[in-house]
Scaffold this motif. Structure first.
Motif, PDB file in Angstrom:
ATOM      1  N   TYR A   1      68.013  14.356  41.354  1.00 12.37           N
ATOM      2  CA  TYR A   1      68.409  15.354  42.367  1.00 12.37           C
ATOM      3  C   TYR A   1      67.696  16.575  42.335  1.00 12.37           C
ATOM      4  O   TYR A   1      66.900  16.859  41.132  1.00 12.37           O
ATOM      5  CB  TYR A   1      69.921  15.834  42.017  1.00 12.37           C
ATOM      6  N   SER A   2      67.644  17.336  43.467  1.00  9.62           N
ATOM      7  CA  SER A   2      66.933  18.672  43.367  1.00  9.62           C
ATOM      8  C   SER A   2      67.622  19.471  42.695  1.00  9.62           C
ATOM      9  O   SER A   2      68.983  19.508  42.654  1.00  9.62           O
ATOM     10  CB  SER A   2      66.645  19.095  44.817  1.00  9.62           C
ATOM     11  N   GLY A   3      67.207  20.796  42.477  1.00 14.20           N
ATOM     12  CA  GLY A   3      68.031  21.937  41.847  1.00 14.20           C
ATOM     13  C   GLY A   3      69.387  22.196  42.584  1.00 14.20           C
ATOM     14  O   GLY A   3      70.090  22.321  42.089  1.00 14.20           O
TER      15      GLY A   3
ATOM     16  N   ARG B   1      71.874  19.507  42.081  1.00 13.65           N
ATOM     17  CA  ARG B   1      72.424  19.469  41.021  1.00 13.65           C
ATOM     18  C   ARG B   1      73.617  20.712  40.696  1.00 13.65           C
ATOM     19  O   ARG B   1      74.568  20.440  40.356  1.00 13.65           O
ATOM     20  CB  ARG B   1      71.373  19.704  39.817  1.00 13.65           C
ATOM     21  N   ARG B   2      73.264  21.793  41.640  1.00 11.92           N
ATOM     22  CA  ARG B   2      74.147  23.132  41.472  1.00 11.92           C
ATOM     23  C   ARG B   2      75.222  22.623  42.379  1.00 11.92           C
ATOM     24  O   ARG B   2      76.461  22.806  41.752  1.00 11.92           O
ATOM     25  CB  ARG B   2      73.422  24.148  42.050  1.00 11.92           C
ATOM     26  N   ARG B   3      75.011  21.894  43.434  1.00 13.36           N
ATOM     27  CA  ARG B   3      76.528  21.558  44.172  1.00 13.36           C
ATOM     28  C   ARG B   3      77.248  20.475  43.512  1.00 13.36           C
ATOM     29  O   ARG B   3      78.430  20.529  43.451  1.00 13.36           O
ATOM     30  CB  ARG B   3      75.921  20.950  45.644  1.00 13.36           C
ATOM     31  N   LEU B   4      76.485  19.705  42.883  1.00 12.49           N
ATOM     32  CA  LEU B   4      77.180  18.757  42.010  1.00 12.49           C
ATOM     33  C   LEU B   4      77.938  19.348  41.188  1.00 12.49           C
ATOM     34  O   LEU B   4      79.298  18.906  40.594  1.00 12.49           O
ATOM     35  CB  LEU B   4      76.346  17.491  41.309  1.00 12.49           C
ATOM     36  N   ASP B   5      77.444  20.428  40.278  1.00 12.17           N
ATOM     37  CA  ASP B   5      77.901  21.097  39.202  1.00 12.17           C
ATOM     38  C   ASP B   5      79.288  21.687  39.790  1.00 12.17           C
ATOM     39  O   ASP B   5      80.267  21.715  39.035  1.00 12.17           O
ATOM     40  CB  ASP B   5      77.136  21.940  38.718  1.00 12.17           C
ATOM     41  N   VAL B   6      79.270  22.117  40.827  1.00 15.25           N
ATOM     42  CA  VAL B   6      80.310  23.200  41.176  1.00 15.25           C
ATOM     43  C   VAL B   6      81.308  22.078  41.558  1.00 15.25           C
ATOM     44  O   VAL B   6      82.494  22.005  41.457  1.00 15.25           O
ATOM     45  CB  VAL B   6      80.022  23.914  42.671  1.00 15.25           C
ATOM     46  N   ALA B   7      81.041  21.096  42.336  1.00 15.72           N
ATOM     47  CA  ALA B   7      81.842  20.034  42.599  1.00 15.72           C
ATOM     48  C   ALA B   7      82.916  19.521  41.438  1.00 15.72           C
ATOM     49  O   ALA B   7      83.931  19.388  41.504  1.00 15.72           O
ATOM     50  CB  ALA B   7      81.154  18.652  43.307  1.00 15.72           C
ATOM     51  N   ALA B   8      81.953  19.510  40.355  1.00 15.08           N
ATOM     52  CA  ALA B   8      82.788  18.928  39.185  1.00 15.08           C
ATOM     53  C   ALA B   8      83.689  19.972  38.613  1.00 15.08           C
ATOM     54  O   ALA B   8      84.751  19.517  38.028  1.00 15.08           O
ATOM     55  CB  ALA B   8      81.742  18.687  38.198  1.00 15.08           C
ATOM     56  N   SER B   9      83.484  21.290  39.070  1.00 13.29           N
ATOM     57  CA  SER B   9      84.309  22.154  38.445  1.00 13.29           C
ATOM     58  C   SER B   9      85.760  22.279  39.379  1.00 13.29           C
ATOM     59  O   SER B   9      86.645  22.722  39.028  1.00 13.29           O
ATOM     60  CB  SER B   9      83.805  23.740  38.577  1.00 13.29           C
ATOM     61  N   LEU B  10      85.860  21.357  40.570  1.00 15.47           N
ATOM     62  CA  LEU B  10      86.744  21.334  41.298  1.00 15.47           C
ATOM     63  C   LEU B  10      87.822  19.982  40.942  1.00 15.47           C
ATOM     64  O   LEU B  10      88.821  19.755  41.724  1.00 15.47           O
ATOM     65  CB  LEU B  10      86.409  21.337  42.816  1.00 15.47           C
ATOM     66  N   VAL B  11      87.015  19.084  40.225  1.00  9.38           N
ATOM     67  CA  VAL B  11      87.870  17.648  40.285  1.00  9.38           C
ATOM     68  C   VAL B  11      89.495  17.818  39.796  1.00  9.38           C
ATOM     69  O   VAL B  11      90.360  17.240  40.176  1.00  9.38           O
ATOM     70  CB  VAL B  11      87.093  16.949  39.278  1.00  9.38           C
ATOM     71  N   GLY B  12      89.601  18.797  38.918  1.00 12.94           N
ATOM     72  CA  GLY B  12      90.917  19.031  38.274  1.00 12.94           C
ATOM     73  C   GLY B  12      91.729  19.710  39.113  1.00 12.94           C
ATOM     74  O   GLY B  12      92.805  20.164  38.826  1.00 12.94           O
TER      75      GLY B  12
END
Ligand SMILES: Nc1ncnc2c1ncn2[C@@H]1O[C@H](COP(=O)(O)OP(=O)(O)OP(=O)(O)O)[C@@H](O)[C@H]1O
Ligand SMILES: [Mg+2]
Lengths: 260, 329
Positions: free
Chosen positions: B141-143, B146-157
């Motif tokens: 992934y591009s930077g 990765r940032r978007r995936l990281d933010v998405a991960a924070s919303l899973v819960g």
């Protein structure tokens, strides 16, 4: 409000299984991980057998029978170094910050890692014994003894890995783990009966090698490979394993959960 | 989704944090109502990340207390983790897992069950525009991805309170905008968001309230409009042609607004135009009368720098490497 103990146990087991899966995927998807854990033991096996073997006199019929269990136990123990390295990598990549902010069991990160590395160790043991067999290694005992021989090494490596994990999580740097790994694990494994008989060492070194729990593990693994009775040494190894586990696992889990 | 505990979303009282003799937080008080987007604005080294890490149970405070939806960050840490989501300042994604797997694993660690974890992972992948890359390992992934995936991960819960530490750093304008829209949607759905940023513009757009942090303290709090009001309207920047006339220019601009700020390196003198933009013609005449040659003159909306200067009397300079000096201030 708080989940019951049963629920927490169930979650803990589930978290651990997810973690095992995640770590195994890392082995499969990063072939260099597999190369790392298999190439050097195979090199060791070949070098010891063909280069050094002729010069070392042992009580066993041939040197490979003597040295294979030693190299195997050493390799398995060295796997603990990989455990520590993997954990330090996860700290550095920031992934542990994500895990630590999640409502998951803290122990799952450590235990999941240990189990995945244990499975990798089983793979390595099977591979090494297969290659050893091609170049003349033979088990001399019953099926049970033949399974017991590598199993002792795999078992003994587990708490050792936990202790390395605790170290890795305390220093939290891949580079530091590398240095500690080489300055600590190499002497421990070499000043033992893994590669040469203890009697061949200088007198002052022999007590050190004798007291080394690693000698005990190598002796038991070798005795079982030869079909001999390991006697009290087997109990000794089991006590060491249980003792190191009782210290190492909680230490590693604590080092992981520590917040500054 | 709600834990049912009463009180504000975030309540911080007298929070301090020291690392050896570096004082990162020196007594922070903060109250964030439920359902709002709250901006934490501050320069490098202000203590934003430290505050976020304490509020998300990753670090312990040295003294003081903090509760999230009524749960104490030290005593109730494990319950608290069920109520929050975090995207830290440095991206935390699992490189060897695919985007989808990354989110699924996080869902499993929230104890969602396989099917639900999958469902949420897919929904978030779509929402963050990662559909094409969903099956690829994150290492590719591009930077920005990765940032978007990281933010998405924070919303899973599906957190009650979401912490985003400089979430748009490294995003291109389009990704930044789509993240802003996502944050706005979350706010509408009732999620409390605490967002740190170095950009007033970002805080301005997203946050209904903003706290300005500097040297480990909250130095001002209010709506974006209130903070800009502290600056006193638009900012006039005059670049003089001749370095020796800097002081003279400062003297002239001082008549039209408080505390003119001189930047020796760019030869800029800036001042909030308390007298109103209409005074520009007068300023030009005064500069001319004072024999000050001007190479450039602009009028702009207050920036973070201007807010900073107005609030602190010093520029929002980057973190000084000299920790000892910070420790005393
Ligand atoms: N683990 C640590 N050890 C020592 N000092 C630290 C540590 N973490 C933070 N600091 C110091 O605390 C201060 C605040 O740092 P922090 O990362 O919270 O700032 P920040 O506002 O997030 O800055 P940035 O905008 O650069 O991310 C800095 O002076 C930093 O050097
Ligand atoms: Mg920061």
């Amino acid at each position: 409000m708080n989940p019951s103990l049963m629920t927490r146990v169930r979650w803990g087991v589930a978290d651990t299984l997810v973690m095992v899966g995640r770590n195994l995927l890392r082995y499969v998807r990063l072939p260099e991980n597999i190369v790392n854990i298999t190439v050097s033991p195979i090199m060791f096996l070949l070098l010891f057998t063909y280069v050094l073997g002729g010069a070392i006199r042992t009580s066993t019929p041939d040197y490979i029978t003597f040295v294979l269990p030693g190299i195997l136990v050493q390799t398995l123990l060295f796997g603990g170094f990989g455990t520590a390295l993997g954990l330090a990598q996860d700290v550095q990549s920031g992934l542990f910050d994500r895990y630590r902010s999640l409502p998951m069991a803290r122990s799952a990160v450590i235990v999941g890692r240990l189990i995945a590395d244990l499975l990798a160790n089983i793979f390595v043991a099977v591979l090494m014994i297969s290659i050893g067999t091609l170049i003349g290694f033979r088990f001399g005992g019953s099926v049970l003894q033949s399974i017991g021989s590598p199993a002792v090494g795999i078992l003994f490596a587990l708490p050792a890995a936990a202790i390395f994990a605790a170290v890795g999580l305390t220093v939290r740097s891949v580079e530091a783990v590398n240095v500690i790994g080489f300055t600590l694990i190499f002497p421990i494994t070499f000043v033992s009966s893994a590669f040469v008989p203890v009697e061949s060492m200088p007198g002052w070194l022999q007590p050190v090698a004798e007291a080394n729990p690693f000698t005990l593990a190598a002796n038991v693994s070798r005795a079982l490979a030869l079909g001999q009775d390991p006697g009290g040494d087997l109990v000794g190894v089991l006590i060491w394993t249980a003792g190191l586990a009782a210290v190492g696992v909680p230490l590693a889990v604590r080092a992981y959960g520590r917040r500054n | 989704m709600t834990t049912g505990t009463a009180g504000p979303a975030i309540l911080v009282r007298g929070l301090t944090k020291s690392f050896g003799n570096v004082v990162a937080l020196r007594g922070v008080d903060l109250e964030v109502e439920r359902g709002v987007v709250f901006g934490l604005l501050g320069p490098n080294g202000a203590g934003k990340t430290t505050l976020v890490r304490i509020l998300t149970t990753l670090q312990r405070p040295t003294s003081g207390s903090a509760t999230i939806v009524g749960l104490d960050v030290v005593r109730d840490a494990s319950r608290l983790r069920r109520a929050i989501g975090v995207a830290g300042q440095s991206v935390a994604v699992d490189d060897q897992l695919t985007g989808l797997e990354n989110l699924e694993v996080v869902g499993r660690f929230h104890h969602l069950g396989g099917a639900e974890a999958k469902r949420r992972a897919r929904a978030l992948i779509e929402r963050f525009d990662l559909v094409e890359a969903a099956g690829r390992r994150a290492v590719t992934y591009s930077g920005g991805m990765r940032r978007r995936l990281d933010v998405a991960a924070s919303l899973v819960g599906e957190p009650e309170v979401l912490f985003l530490d400089e979430p748009t750093t490294g995003l291109d304008p389009r990704s930044r905008l789509s993240l802003w829209v996502a944050i706005e949607e979350l706010a509408r759905s009732g999620t409390t968001v605490l967002l740190t940023t170095q950009y007033l513009e970002e805080a301005d757009r997203l946050a209904s309230r903003i706290a300005v942090v500097d040297h480990g303290q909250v130095i001002a709090e209010g709506t974006a409009a209130e903070l800009k009001g502290r600056v006193g309207g638009s900012v006039l920047v005059v670049q003089v042609a001749d370095r020796s006339r800097l002081d003279a220019a400062r003297e002239v601009l001082g008549r039209y607004g408080a505390n003119p700020h001189v930047d020796e390196s760019t030869l800029d003198v800036s001042v909030p135009m308390s007298a109103g933009a209409g005074a520009i013609a007068e300023v030009v005449r005064a500069l001319d009368a004072g024999d000050i040659a001007v190479s450039n003159l602009t009028l702009h909306q207050p920036s973070l720098d201007d807010v900073f200067f107005a609030l602190t009397g010093h520029a929002s300079e980057a973190e000084t490497p000299d920790a000892g000096e910070r420790g005393e201030k």
